[in-house]
Motif scaffolding. Structure first.
Motif, short mmCIF file in Angstrom:
data_model
loop_
_atom_site.label_atom_id
_atom_site.label_comp_id
_atom_site.label_asym_id
_atom_site.label_seq_id
_atom_site.Cartn_x
_atom_site.Cartn_y
_atom_site.Cartn_z
N MET A 1 -6.37 3.88 36.43
CA MET A 1 -5.27 3.10 35.84
C MET A 1 -5.86 1.87 35.16
SD MET A 1 -1.96 1.39 37.72
CE MET A 1 -1.38 2.99 38.33
N VAL A 2 -5.45 1.61 33.93
CA VAL A 2 -5.94 0.46 33.19
C VAL A 2 -4.83 -0.56 33.01
CG1 VAL A 2 -7.64 1.83 31.94
CG2 VAL A 2 -5.40 1.48 30.93
N ASP A 3 -5.21 -1.85 32.93
CA ASP A 3 -4.21 -2.87 32.63
C ASP A 3 -4.07 -2.98 31.12
OD1 ASP A 3 -6.31 -4.47 31.66
OD2 ASP A 3 -6.42 -5.66 33.50
N HIS A 4 -3.14 -3.82 30.67
CA HIS A 4 -2.84 -3.84 29.24
C HIS A 4 -3.97 -4.44 28.42
CE1 HIS A 4 -1.30 -7.82 30.56
NE2 HIS A 4 -1.58 -8.22 29.32
N ASP A 5 -4.76 -5.33 29.01
CA ASP A 5 -5.91 -5.88 28.27
C ASP A 5 -6.97 -4.81 28.06
OD1 ASP A 5 -4.92 -8.49 27.95
OD2 ASP A 5 -5.59 -9.06 29.97
N ALA A 6 -7.23 -4.01 29.09
CA ALA A 6 -8.21 -2.94 28.96
C ALA A 6 -7.73 -1.89 27.96
CB ALA A 6 -8.47 -2.30 30.32
N TRP A 7 -6.44 -1.59 27.98
CA TRP A 7 -5.88 -0.63 27.01
C TRP A 7 -6.08 -1.14 25.59
CZ3 TRP A 7 -3.63 4.19 27.77
CH2 TRP A 7 -2.95 4.73 26.67
N THR A 8 -5.80 -2.42 25.37
CA THR A 8 -5.99 -3.02 24.05
C THR A 8 -7.44 -2.92 23.61
OG1 THR A 8 -4.11 -4.54 24.25
CG2 THR A 8 -5.88 -5.20 22.77
N ASP A 9 -8.36 -3.18 24.53
CA ASP A 9 -9.78 -3.11 24.21
C ASP A 9 -10.20 -1.72 23.78
OD1 ASP A 9 -10.08 -5.79 24.79
OD2 ASP A 9 -10.84 -5.45 26.82
N GLN A 10 -9.47 -0.70 24.24
CA GLN A 10 -9.82 0.69 23.92
C GLN A 10 -9.19 1.15 22.61
OE1 GLN A 10 -8.52 2.81 27.42
NE2 GLN A 10 -9.97 1.75 28.75
N GLN A 11 -8.36 0.32 21.99
CA GLN A 11 -7.67 0.73 20.77
C GLN A 11 -8.56 0.57 19.53
OE1 GLN A 11 -4.02 -1.76 21.34
NE2 GLN A 11 -2.93 0.14 20.89
N SER A 12 -8.26 1.40 18.54
CA SER A 12 -8.84 1.28 17.20
C SER A 12 -7.72 0.88 16.25
CB SER A 12 -9.45 2.61 16.76
OG SER A 12 -10.44 3.05 17.65
#
Length: 284
Positions: A1-12
């Motif tokens: 499970m990722v938090d929203h900051d980690a999800w953002t970091d994974q975005q292109s």
């Protein structure tokens, strides 16, 4: 499970052109590009962003490429106050994004107004959408709900940040089955708690237009369709899933009990399992 900051970091991010505006679209991508199966595209609704799929995408990405964009005006995509955010415009965004990523065939998953986008896209691009999954999707004249209509009132642009945050808390808590996960609520609120995000949320709500779903030719949808619906939702009730099943061919109803509006969050394991089964085997 990722938090929203980690999800953002994974975005292109990439730039698409919609109605003459060049606009940045953020998207989360996972899984393998090497599989012969078409990628699975996830479209969120209002007032969410691609983080809605945080507990579903990783399971699906074990066997398929996944693409989860933030719609225009949402999440980490463009939020400037000079473009249309209606589902008609989001449909065009999706067309442009897939073209930019050189994707010709997809399985399409939509929730809330993202379901309305998915319905329009599937009806207008039957050669592109191989399988369609709709979850508590807006359709016909089922929307906007009172919460979204109230967000679109001009006065909402002037409310204090604390009041806006309270309204969002209520929406995410009331739309959940049981106790809402604080990490989910915090992640969903995060994009809207800046000055730009606050105004963008109001513009997103104003852009809700029932005409964009009442005008759909539902019979034009040829994709195998799964209605993976939170059975206890009061915002987009299950009766609308039953109506869609009557109007779209090659359709299966798949109600999930103990699930309200935020069904991918309420029942993530059951949701992911049923979704993967459908992506692999098609309709029962």
């Amino acid at each position: 499970m990722v938090d929203h900051d980690a999800w953002t970091d994974q975005q292109s991010a990439t730039t698409v052109t919609v109605d003459g505006h060049d606009l940045e679209v953020a998207f989360h991508e996972d899984g393998s590009n090497e599989t012969e199966e078409p990628p699975v595209v996830f479209v969120h609704g209002i007032p969410t962003w691609s983080f809605l799929w945080r507990d579903v995408v990783p399971d699906v990405a074990e066997g398929r490429r996944t693409i989860a964009p933030d719609m225009l005006g949402y999440g980490n995509s463009a939020m400037s106050d000079d473009f249309d955010r209606s589902i008609r415009a989001q449909e065009k965004m999706l067309e442009e994004l897939l073209d930019d990523l050189n994707v010709e065939r997809i399985a399409l998953v939509g929730h809330d107004i993202g379901g309305g986008v998915a319905l329009r896209f599937a009806a207008h691009n039957p050669d592109v959408v191989e399988r369609l999954v709709l979850s508590n999707a807006v359709c016909y004249d089922s929307w906007p709900v009172e919460f979204v209509s109230n967000l679109g009132l001009p006065s909402t642009a002037d409310v204090e940040r604390e009041e806006l945050e309270g309204r969002l808390d209520s929406a995410f808590v009331d739309g959940a089955y049981g106790e809402a996960d604080p990490e989910f609520v915090a992640g969903m609120k995060a994009p809207w708690l800046t000055d730009e995000g606050h105004v963008s949320l109001v513009r997103n709500a104003i852009a809700t237009n029932t005409n964009h779903t009442t005008e759909i030719d539902y019979g034009a949808i040829t994709a195998e369709t799964l209605l993976l619906w939170g059975e206890d939702d009061v915002m987009q009730p299950y009766a609308y899933a039953e109506r869609l099943a009557d109007d779209i061919g090659n359709t299966e109803l798949a109600p999930l009990s103990n699930a309200y509006h935020w069904v991918p969050e309420d029942r993530p394991d059951a949701y992911a399992d049923r979704l993967r089964e459908f992506l692999t085997d098609g309709l029962a």
